[in-house]
Design a protein around this motif. Structure first.
Motif, PDB file in Angstrom:
ATOM      1  N   LYS A 241     -11.723  34.426  57.467  1.00 10.82           N
ATOM      2  CA  LYS A 241     -12.160  34.332  56.072  1.00 10.82           C
ATOM      3  C   LYS A 241     -12.841  35.652  55.734  1.00 10.82           C
ATOM      4  O   LYS A 241     -13.901  35.969  56.280  1.00 10.82           O
ATOM      5  CB  LYS A 241     -13.112  33.151  55.890  1.00 10.82           C
ATOM      6  CG  LYS A 241     -13.511  32.909  54.438  1.00 10.82           C
ATOM      7  CD  LYS A 241     -14.398  31.661  54.345  1.00 10.82           C
ATOM      8  CE  LYS A 241     -14.774  31.379  52.901  1.00 10.82           C
ATOM      9  NZ  LYS A 241     -15.646  30.177  52.802  1.00 10.82           N
ATOM     10  N   VAL A 242     -12.210  36.417  54.861  1.00 13.42           N
ATOM     11  CA  VAL A 242     -12.666  37.773  54.579  1.00 13.42           C
ATOM     12  C   VAL A 242     -13.056  37.888  53.121  1.00 13.42           C
ATOM     13  O   VAL A 242     -12.324  37.428  52.225  1.00 13.42           O
ATOM     14  CB  VAL A 242     -11.564  38.811  54.903  1.00 13.42           C
ATOM     15  CG1 VAL A 242     -12.036  40.223  54.574  1.00 13.42           C
ATOM     16  CG2 VAL A 242     -11.172  38.714  56.378  1.00 13.42           C
ATOM     17  N   THR A 243     -14.207  38.489  52.885  1.00 18.67           N
ATOM     18  CA  THR A 243     -14.703  38.722  51.524  1.00 18.67           C
ATOM     19  C   THR A 243     -14.729  40.223  51.262  1.00 18.67           C
ATOM     20  O   THR A 243     -15.349  40.982  52.014  1.00 18.67           O
ATOM     21  CB  THR A 243     -16.105  38.129  51.337  1.00 18.67           C
ATOM     22  OG1 THR A 243     -16.059  36.724  51.588  1.00 18.67           O
ATOM     23  CG2 THR A 243     -16.608  38.383  49.923  1.00 18.67           C
TER      24      THR A 243
ATOM     25  N   THR B   7      -1.592  32.266  54.535  1.00 21.09           N
ATOM     26  CA  THR B   7      -2.646  32.943  53.780  1.00 21.09           C
ATOM     27  C   THR B   7      -3.044  32.118  52.573  1.00 21.09           C
ATOM     28  O   THR B   7      -2.266  31.334  52.025  1.00 21.09           O
ATOM     29  CB  THR B   7      -2.177  34.334  53.295  1.00 21.09           C
ATOM     30  OG1 THR B   7      -1.058  34.174  52.412  1.00 21.09           O
ATOM     31  CG2 THR B   7      -1.765  35.203  54.467  1.00 21.09           C
ATOM     32  N   GLU B   8      -4.307  32.289  52.172  1.00 23.15           N
ATOM     33  CA  GLU B   8      -4.842  31.698  50.948  1.00 23.15           C
ATOM     34  C   GLU B   8      -5.609  32.784  50.211  1.00 23.15           C
ATOM     35  O   GLU B   8      -6.347  33.560  50.818  1.00 23.15           O
ATOM     36  CB  GLU B   8      -5.764  30.517  51.251  1.00 23.15           C
ATOM     37  CG  GLU B   8      -5.068  29.315  51.863  1.00 23.15           C
ATOM     38  CD  GLU B   8      -6.039  28.166  52.111  1.00 23.15           C
ATOM     39  OE1 GLU B   8      -7.214  28.292  51.671  1.00 23.15           O
ATOM     40  OE2 GLU B   8      -5.644  27.176  52.740  1.00 23.15           O
ATOM     41  N   GLY B   9      -5.461  32.824  48.891  1.00 23.68           N
ATOM     42  CA  GLY B   9      -6.144  33.843  48.126  1.00 23.68           C
ATOM     43  C   GLY B   9      -5.373  35.158  48.127  1.00 23.68           C
ATOM     44  O   GLY B   9      -4.167  35.192  48.388  1.00 23.68           O
ATOM     45  N   ALA B  10      -6.085  36.255  47.880  1.00 23.68           N
ATOM     46  CA  ALA B  10      -5.458  37.577  47.756  1.00 23.68           C
ATOM     47  C   ALA B  10      -5.317  38.224  49.128  1.00 23.68           C
ATOM     48  O   ALA B  10      -5.965  39.236  49.431  1.00 23.68           O
ATOM     49  CB  ALA B  10      -6.267  38.465  46.813  1.00 23.68           C
TER      50      ALA B  10
ATOM     51  N   GLY C 162     -21.354  44.763  51.746  1.00 23.41           N
ATOM     52  CA  GLY C 162     -20.012  45.306  51.687  1.00 23.41           C
ATOM     53  C   GLY C 162     -19.025  44.255  52.163  1.00 23.41           C
ATOM     54  O   GLY C 162     -19.341  43.058  52.224  1.00 23.41           O
ATOM     55  N   PRO C 163     -17.816  44.657  52.538  1.00 25.71           N
ATOM     56  CA  PRO C 163     -16.836  43.688  53.046  1.00 25.71           C
ATOM     57  C   PRO C 163     -17.372  42.953  54.273  1.00 25.71           C
ATOM     58  O   PRO C 163     -18.018  43.550  55.139  1.00 25.71           O
ATOM     59  CB  PRO C 163     -15.625  44.564  53.393  1.00 25.71           C
ATOM     60  CG  PRO C 163     -15.780  45.799  52.563  1.00 25.71           C
ATOM     61  CD  PRO C 163     -17.244  46.018  52.455  1.00 25.71           C
ATOM     62  N   SER C 164     -17.080  41.677  54.367  1.00 26.79           N
ATOM     63  CA  SER C 164     -17.520  40.879  55.516  1.00 26.79           C
ATOM     64  C   SER C 164     -16.406  39.938  55.927  1.00 26.79           C
ATOM     65  O   SER C 164     -15.493  39.654  55.152  1.00 26.79           O
ATOM     66  CB  SER C 164     -18.788  40.097  55.172  1.00 26.79           C
ATOM     67  OG  SER C 164     -18.536  39.194  54.105  1.00 26.79           O
TER      68      SER C 164
ATOM     69  N   THR D 268      -7.432  41.865  49.518  1.00 29.15           N
ATOM     70  CA  THR D 268      -7.880  42.544  48.303  1.00 29.15           C
ATOM     71  C   THR D 268      -9.116  41.834  47.764  1.00 29.15           C
ATOM     72  O   THR D 268      -9.648  40.919  48.397  1.00 29.15           O
ATOM     73  CB  THR D 268      -6.757  42.570  47.253  1.00 29.15           C
ATOM     74  OG1 THR D 268      -6.287  41.238  47.033  1.00 29.15           O
ATOM     75  CG2 THR D 268      -5.594  43.424  47.709  1.00 29.15           C
ATOM     76  N   GLY D 269      -9.609  42.255  46.592  1.00 33.15           N
ATOM     77  CA  GLY D 269     -10.876  41.770  46.064  1.00 33.15           C
ATOM     78  C   GLY D 269     -11.014  40.263  46.048  1.00 33.15           C
ATOM     79  O   GLY D 269     -10.086  39.526  45.723  1.00 33.15           O
ATOM     80  N   GLY D 270     -12.198  39.786  46.435  1.00 36.41           N
ATOM     81  CA  GLY D 270     -12.476  38.359  46.478  1.00 36.41           C
ATOM     82  C   GLY D 270     -12.506  37.829  47.897  1.00 36.41           C
ATOM     83  O   GLY D 270     -12.539  38.580  48.872  1.00 36.41           O
ATOM     84  N   THR D 271     -12.486  36.532  48.030  1.00 34.35           N
ATOM     85  CA  THR D 271     -12.510  35.879  49.338  1.00 34.35           C
ATOM     86  C   THR D 271     -11.131  35.305  49.637  1.00 34.35           C
ATOM     87  O   THR D 271     -10.575  34.568  48.819  1.00 34.35           O
ATOM     88  CB  THR D 271     -13.568  34.766  49.383  1.00 34.35           C
ATOM     89  OG1 THR D 271     -14.858  35.323  49.136  1.00 34.35           O
ATOM     90  CG2 THR D 271     -13.556  34.073  50.740  1.00 34.35           C
ATOM     91  N   SER D 272     -10.592  35.667  50.790  1.00 31.75           N
ATOM     92  CA  SER D 272      -9.258  35.213  51.192  1.00 31.75           C
ATOM     93  C   SER D 272      -9.318  34.673  52.602  1.00 31.75           C
ATOM     94  O   SER D 272     -10.207  34.999  53.394  1.00 31.75           O
ATOM     95  CB  SER D 272      -8.259  36.374  51.115  1.00 31.75           C
ATOM     96  OG  SER D 272      -8.275  36.990  49.843  1.00 31.75           O
TER      97      SER D 272
END
Length: 579
Positions: free
Chosen positions: A79-81, A113-116, A59-61, A131-135
């Motif tokens: 760093k969140v996925t 921030t980087e990514g979504a 799940g989310p990590s 949101t979805g993906g790695t940010s």
């Protein structure tokens, strides 16, 4: 559990095993456990932290890198996925309780921030959304380093306030000095003493931790000790006054206010339904109302629920009006307590009011008040013109008795001329109890918002008392029956009544026609009635027309009597109000 390194390395690590610091001596920290100035004698012998089984993320990590800079700032990189189609929000508190009278205040700056991902500081919170993906989100924290028992302590909530379960959290902590002791890591709901899944200090001087199953609202709290002077101290503590502490929103007060909200909603619905039912009673007829009772060949008049003419108006419109008193005067004459007569006066037509029978136990208090006001002790007869010349009548006793009477008859729960009833006093009592409770809790155990909720409930009860109709269920039924009584006055015909009973039925019904505004129609329906058919000339209660063989002249003159009496009572009420 510790990862296995070489034998030599393991021996070295044994000296710097992660230990439980003063904040974990007994219980785990709260959302903001006391950190500064803890007495050195509270520091227990260092004990290693052990971890439970570490599971891979499902799940989310999140992976968080913490680094203390030489200027005292704490650099944080998250760093969140998040699986596709999902969103994760974290709310990190920037103001936490440090003691009973102090809060610890953190400041966040340079959010990137980087990514979504997005991040912003809102009030006393750092709000991060992924949101979805790695940010990746990076930011600096001021206020994380504090002096404690001759050493320094760094503290930060590595994870806090997620709105979605986090399958796995990993984090690392690095400081200018590798001598990191003591170290503590707590996870779970705020206030719990649950240890993190895994926490260790590796051979490079980096603290590493892992935590599985971070549930919504849980926090992961990391506390790391540093040697004194490692970095500038920048912890900020804000004093909180007695009131701020006492009126803080807690889970308990939140539950109380939720109950209060339900109470207010239920009360509003109840008041709305009662007002709707009361309004409907005034426009809905309960069905046919039998006011003419038959006993063999005889017919008698009987009002619904025994209501008297002087009570009808108050039951319907909740006020005592002049016409209610005028109808009572006519009713007292019809029931042989007064004698009314048309007489010539110095300036035209006049009317005489005279005693016929003294007041007895069959009279209501308001009827006795009308009788005594018109003919006080020692007065046997009086003219309407004389009453006007005396400056009118004092109607306060009559009005007061009429309002009290409708409550006694249980048609109203309280006097309709006042908003104060038993429910009002109950609300005032609850409000007073709330004030006392607020004061007591403010200066004792806190949670003073409980008292505020009680006081608000009292105000709501008092407001409901003012908004609730005072007319009872019995009163609403009677209001509907009054409409049936009015239908009877509209449709009754003299020829439907036995000749022997017509004068009595006409006379007993007339005061109700007066108060309900149907006098003209009622007089017309019985205009051909011969009042001498019972063997006595004229109406038995009204003099001056004994020679008439019908009621046509009476029907033409009686409204003039009502006009004169209404005028006298209106002038009297104005004079009474101006005193």
């Amino acid at each position: 559990m510790l990862r296995k390194w070489g034998t030599t390395t393991a021996a070295a690590v044994a000296v710097v095993l992660i230990t439980a610091g003063p904040a974990a001596a007994q219980d785990g920290p709260s959302a903001g456990p006391p950190l500064p100035d803890a007495p050195s004698d509270l520091v227990k012998k260092p004990q290693p932290l052990t971890g439970n089984e570490v599971r891979p993320a499902d799940g989310p990590s999140a992976d968080v890198a913490l680094k203390v800079l030489r200027d005292g700032a704490l650099s944080v990189t998250e760093k969140v996925t998040v699986p596709g189609g999902q969103q994760l929000t974290s709310r990190v508190p920037l103001r936490v309780a440090a003691s009973d009278d102090q809060d610890r205040v953190f400041t966040v700056r340079d959010v990137k921030t980087e990514g979504a991902a997005s991040g912003q500081v809102t009030g006393d919170q750092l709000v991060l959304t992924f949101t979805g993906g790695t940010s990746t989100v990076t930011y600096l924290v001021d206020g994380a380093v504090a002096d404690q028992s001759g050493r320094q302590q760094v503290r930060w909530q590595v994870a806090s306030g997620f709105d979605t379960p986090l399958a796995k959290l990993t984090a690392s902590f690095l400081a200018p000095s590798p001598q990191l002791s003591p170290v503590d890591c707590f996870a779970g709901p705020i206030g719990s003493n649950q240890r993190c899944t895994l926490a260790e200090l590796d051979h490079t001087g980096v603290v590493r931790l892992e935590q599985n199953d971070v549930q919504p609202g849980d926090r992961v709290d990391l506390l790391v000790g540093l040697p004194a002077g490692t970095t500038p101290v920048n912890a900020v503590f804000a004093d909180i006054g007695l009131l701020a502490n006492a009126f803080a929103l807690t889970p308990l007060t939140g539950i109380v206010f939720a109950v209060l909200l339900l109470f207010l909603v239920a009360g509003a619905v109840f008041v709305w339904r009662r007002r709707k039912a009361d309004a409907g009673a005034l426009h809905t007829t309960t069905g046919p109302v039998e006011v003419l009772l038959r006993d063999g060949d005889r017919v008698f008049f009987a009002s619904p629920d025994g209501v008297l003419p002087g009570q009808v108006g108050t039951v319907v419109d909740e006020t005592v009006d002049v016409v209610d008193i005028s109808a009572t005067v006519v009713d007292l004459a019809v029931r042989n307590y007064l004698w009314l007569a048309e007489v010539p006066g110095p300036h035209g037509q006049d009317w005489q009011l005279a005693r016929r029978n003294p007041p007895d136990e069959h009279l209501h208090d308001f009827e006795r008040a009308v009788y005594d006001t018109l003919l006080p002790d020692g007065t046997e007869t009086v003219l309407v013109s004389q009453l006007r010349a005396r400056g009118g009548l004092d109607l306060r006793r009559i009005s007061d008795a009429m309002y009290t009477d409708v409550v006694t008859k249980r048609w109203f729960s309280r006097r309709p001329d006042t908003a104060r009833g038993r429910l009002t006093w109950l609300g005032a009592g609850i409000f007073a109890l709330g004030l006392v409770t607020t004061a007591v809790l403010t200066f004792t155990i806190g949670d003073a918002l409980i008292g505020v909720a009680v006081a608000l409930a009292g105000l709501a009860v008092a407001a409901a008392a003012a908004l609730l109709p005072s007319r009872t269920a019995r009163g609403r039924v009677l209001a509907g029956q009054v409409r049936g009584l009015l239908d009877y006055l509209h449709t009754a015909k003299a020829e439907d009544i036995p000749p022997a009973d017509r004068e009595l039925v006409f006379s007993r019904s007339l005061p109700y026609a007066v108060v309900l505004g149907d006098t003209e129609r009622w007089l017309g329906a019985f205009a051909a009635l011969n009042p001498a058919s019972d063997g006595s000339a004229g109406l038995y209660w009204y003099g001056g027309m004994e020679a008439d063989r019908d009621l046509r002249r009476f029907g033409a003159h009686f409204p003039s009597f009502l006009t004169a009496l209404d005028g006298l009572l209106t002038e009297s009420r104005r004079a009474t109000a101006s005193r």
